[in-house]
Design a protein around this motif. Sequence first.
Motif, mmCIF file in Angstrom:
data_model
loop_
_atom_site.group_PDB
_atom_site.id
_atom_site.type_symbol
_atom_site.label_atom_id
_atom_site.label_comp_id
_atom_site.label_asym_id
_atom_site.label_seq_id
_atom_site.Cartn_x
_atom_site.Cartn_y
_atom_site.Cartn_z
ATOM 1 N N LEU A 36 0.725 -1.179 -0.128
ATOM 2 C CA LEU A 36 -0.139 0.084 -0.006
ATOM 3 C C LEU A 36 1.037 1.228 -0.085
ATOM 4 O O LEU A 36 0.493 2.229 -0.660
ATOM 5 C CB LEU A 36 -0.948 0.194 1.084
ATOM 6 C CG LEU A 36 -2.156 -1.124 0.981
ATOM 7 C CD1 LEU A 36 -2.803 -1.091 2.510
ATOM 8 C CD2 LEU A 36 -3.153 -0.769 0.174
ATOM 9 N N ASP A 37 1.996 1.115 0.943
ATOM 10 C CA ASP A 37 2.619 2.401 0.633
ATOM 11 C C ASP A 37 3.632 2.692 -0.593
ATOM 12 O O ASP A 37 3.895 3.684 -0.926
ATOM 13 C CB ASP A 37 4.071 2.105 1.816
ATOM 14 C CG ASP A 37 3.533 2.444 3.190
ATOM 15 O OD1 ASP A 37 2.300 2.898 3.391
ATOM 16 O OD2 ASP A 37 4.304 2.012 4.402
ATOM 17 N N ASN A 39 1.952 2.309 -3.361
ATOM 18 C CA ASN A 39 0.717 2.772 -4.181
ATOM 19 C C ASN A 39 0.383 1.789 -5.105
ATOM 20 O O ASN A 39 0.029 2.034 -6.179
ATOM 21 C CB ASN A 39 1.473 3.985 -4.921
ATOM 22 C CG ASN A 39 1.547 5.172 -4.143
ATOM 23 O OD1 ASN A 39 0.834 5.422 -3.045
ATOM 24 N ND2 ASN A 39 2.530 5.967 -4.642
ATOM 25 N N THR A 41 -2.314 -0.866 -6.407
ATOM 26 C CA THR A 41 -3.745 -0.938 -6.686
ATOM 27 C C THR A 41 -4.249 -2.313 -6.643
ATOM 28 O O THR A 41 -5.505 -2.486 -6.859
ATOM 29 C CB THR A 41 -4.222 -0.024 -7.967
ATOM 30 O OG1 THR A 41 -3.515 -0.861 -8.982
ATOM 31 C CG2 THR A 41 -3.934 1.387 -7.868
ATOM 32 N N GLY A 61 2.751 -2.096 -7.112
ATOM 33 C CA GLY A 61 3.357 -0.847 -6.839
ATOM 34 C C GLY A 61 4.336 -0.594 -7.596
ATOM 35 O O GLY A 61 4.952 -0.798 -8.702
ATOM 36 N N GLN A 62 5.096 0.536 -6.871
ATOM 37 C CA GLN A 62 6.189 1.045 -7.785
ATOM 38 C C GLN A 62 7.622 0.308 -7.688
ATOM 39 O O GLN A 62 8.623 0.347 -8.623
ATOM 40 C CB GLN A 62 6.767 2.423 -7.178
ATOM 41 C CG GLN A 62 7.303 2.574 -5.697
ATOM 42 C CD GLN A 62 7.064 3.653 -4.955
ATOM 43 O OE1 GLN A 62 6.141 4.483 -5.315
ATOM 44 N NE2 GLN A 62 7.814 3.920 -4.046
ATOM 45 N N SER A 92 2.625 7.341 5.731
ATOM 46 C CA SER A 92 2.727 5.825 5.288
ATOM 47 C C SER A 92 2.246 4.906 6.404
ATOM 48 O O SER A 92 2.341 5.366 7.526
ATOM 49 C CB SER A 92 4.200 5.629 4.923
ATOM 50 O OG SER A 92 4.965 6.035 5.995
ATOM 51 N N ARG A 182 -9.341 0.510 2.482
ATOM 52 C CA ARG A 182 -8.793 0.678 0.986
ATOM 53 C C ARG A 182 -9.679 -0.110 -0.185
ATOM 54 O O ARG A 182 -9.413 -0.803 -1.000
ATOM 55 C CB ARG A 182 -7.438 0.464 0.907
ATOM 56 C CG ARG A 182 -6.294 1.145 1.644
ATOM 57 C CD ARG A 182 -6.236 2.602 1.566
ATOM 58 N NE ARG A 182 -5.838 2.730 0.239
ATOM 59 C CZ ARG A 182 -4.671 3.240 -0.194
ATOM 60 N NH1 ARG A 182 -3.546 2.992 0.640
ATOM 61 N NH2 ARG A 182 -4.393 3.347 -1.441
ATOM 62 N N VAL A 185 -8.222 -0.238 -3.675
ATOM 63 C CA VAL A 185 -7.233 -1.326 -3.988
ATOM 64 C C VAL A 185 -7.886 -2.962 -4.091
ATOM 65 O O VAL A 185 -8.914 -3.051 -3.233
ATOM 66 C CB VAL A 185 -6.205 -1.470 -2.812
ATOM 67 C CG1 VAL A 185 -5.244 -2.427 -3.156
ATOM 68 C CG2 VAL A 185 -5.543 -0.124 -2.837
#
Length: 616
Positions: A36-37, A39, A41, A61-62, A92, A182, A185
Motif C-alpha cells: 500500500l505504501d 501505491n 492498486t 506498486g512502484q 505511510s 482501502r 485497492v
Amino acid sequence: MAEIKKLSEQIANQISAGEVVERPASVVKELIENSLDANATKIEIVIENGGKDLIKVNDNGQGIKSDQIELAFSRYATSKIEKVNDLYSLRSLGFRGEALASIAAVANVIAKSCHEEENEGVKLVLEGGKVVDKEIIGYNKGLEITIKKLFFNTPARYKYLKKTSTEAAHISRIITAAALARPDVKFTLDHNGNRTITTPGNKNLKDVIYSIYGDSIFDKLISVEFKDNFIEVSGYLVDPDILRSSRQHQYYFVNGRPVYNKFLRLAVEEAYKELFGIKKYPLLFLNINLNPILVDVNVHPTKREVKFSRGKDIKKTIKNNIKDILMKNNQKTNNPKFNKQNHRNNYNQNKTKAESNSANKKILKREVEYLPSRLELTGNIIKEDIKEDNNELIKTESTDKNSSNEENYKDEIHKINKEDENLEIRNILGQLHKLFIIVETNQGVLLVDQHNAHERILYDNLKEKINKKAKNNSRMLLTPIQLNLNAQEKEILSEIKSELNKFGFEIDEFGPSQYAITSVPDFIKDKNPEESINDLINHLLETTKIAKNNELVDELLKYNSCRKAVKEGKYLSESEMRKIIKDLFSTSNPYYCPHYRPIVINFSIDELKQKVERYD
Ligand code: ADP
Ligand code: MG
C-alpha cells in the motif's frame, strides 16, 4: 560475566523478529502495508496451510530498484522517513524499516521486483537473512515476496503456531481490514488453492462490504458522513437489530490505517446504548480522517492502538453525529425496537425527575417494589407500562405445576446452603429496581440477581437434559436458515463443524460464502429460530478461542441459557419470583452463574443492625 560484544546483525534481526513477526498474519500485515505504501492498486495474497508453509504477496506498486533490494532487507532501512519530524506528518503505514529484515531473519525469502523507472527486474533469494542468490529477470512492475519455511530457525516460535484454520482466520482478518480500509485497492486471498477473499477495488466501500459479508448485512447498512473543523468521518454502521456479541466486526480506520482506539469505540457504543439500551456491538466500518498532528505516532510495531490528542473532543463529535444519524434512520424505517426503547427512555427520564422531587410520590411508587402489600399495586401499574414483556419464559421452563401455590411453597422452605443448614428462606419480599429479588432469610436478607439466577437454572436444566442422552436429538427445520460467512468465519466454521454436527446441527455449504442450517438441536425451541440461531452461530464464530468438544458444548449451553434468561428490567410476579428462588437453590451452584458472575448478595441481620448502630 563474559565480555561485552555487539550482537551480529543476524541475531539482532532474529530478536527483533520476535517483536514484529508473531505469526503468519503479522507477515501478511507487514507485506500488505508495504504494498500500500508503494501505491499498489492490486494486491494478491496466496497462502498455504494457514501461511505456515507459504505466504506470497504480489503487488503492482512502484517496486524496488535493483541496486537497493539488498538494502531493503537490512535493518533500519526505510524510504519513508528521513528525520524525526517526519514522524509527525506520517502518511505511510510503515516507517521503522524493520519488517523485511525481521521476516527474512526467520524464513526463506524470494523477492522479485521491477521498479517503475527500470526496464528489467531483479530476483533476490535469502535464507535466514543471508543473501544466497541475486539475478536479473524479466518482470512486471511491482514487487512479489514469497516466504517459505517461516520460523524454520526459531523452533520455539514455530511450535507456538496454532491450527491451520486459526492462522488462516487471523490472516483473513488482516486482509479484510486492509480491504475495507482501502476500497480503491483490489485484494484477493487464495488459501490452499481456494479463493476466499476477492474485493473489486472500485473505490466503493459498500461493494467491499458486500464482497466480504454478502447479503447478510447489506440491507442493514446505514451510511455515515459528517465533518467538523478537525475531523472528517465516513463509512457505514448497521441497524440496531443485527448487533453482535463481540467487537469482532468493528473496523475503525484513521487516515487509512486500521486502528483500535478507546475513544472511537466508546463514541459509537455509547451512541447505540443510549438510543437502544442494548449492550451489544454494532458492525461498523468507519473512516476517520484528521490531521496527522492529532494522532500520536504509535511506535509499537504490531499494536494497532493509536492515541489522539483531543481524544475527548473527537469522541463527543463522533458520538453526537452518530446518534443523530441513527435517530434519523430510525424515524425513517420506524424501527419498533427504537420506539419501544424511546418509550422506555421517556419513562426513565420521568423517573429521574420524580426521584429528585420527593413530592411526586405517585411516580416514585413505581420504583418502590419491595413490600408485599405494595407489590400488587405497583405491579399493576408496571404491567400496564410494560405490556410487551410477557413472562412466558419462566412458565414454560417450569416443571412444577404447583409452583404458584402458596401453601405448597410454604411447606418447602428451602435449606439454601448445604454447608449452612441453618439458613432458611422465610419470605420473598419483592423485586428491587426490576433487577433483584429480595428474600428474607432467618439470618438477614438476600438480594438475588434475577437474570444471573435464571441463567443458572436454565443452564443446569439443559445440562441435565443433555447428559441424560447419548446423542442429541436434532430437529429438522422447515425452512433452512441461511448463513452468510466471510472468509475468517468460514475458517472457524470448518474447525467446529464436526462438533456442531454431533450436537445436532446440520450445516450445508451451498455457495462460495453461503451455508444453510437444515437441522438444529431440539432444545432450541425459540419462536424465532432464525434470529437466535444466527446469533448463536455468530457467537461461536466470534469465540475463536473455543477448544474442541466439551468447551464448545458448554459455550452453547451458556449462550443459550443467557439468551433465554429473564433480563434486568423485567417485572416479575410474586409466583415467578418464588419459582426462581426455589429452583435456584436446587441447582449445582446457586451463588454463581455459568459465566461466573455472582448471583446472590447476602446481608446478615447483624450487619444491618450495625449500620443503625444497634448493638444489642
Ligand atoms: P518500512 O516499511 O518501515 O520502511 P520495511 O522493512 O517494511 O520497512 O521495508 C523497507 C523498504 O523496502 C521500504 O521503506 C520500501 O522502500 C521498500 N519496500 C518494501 N516493500 C515494498 C513494496 N511492496 N514495493 C516497493 N517498495 C517496497
Ligand atoms: Mg514496512
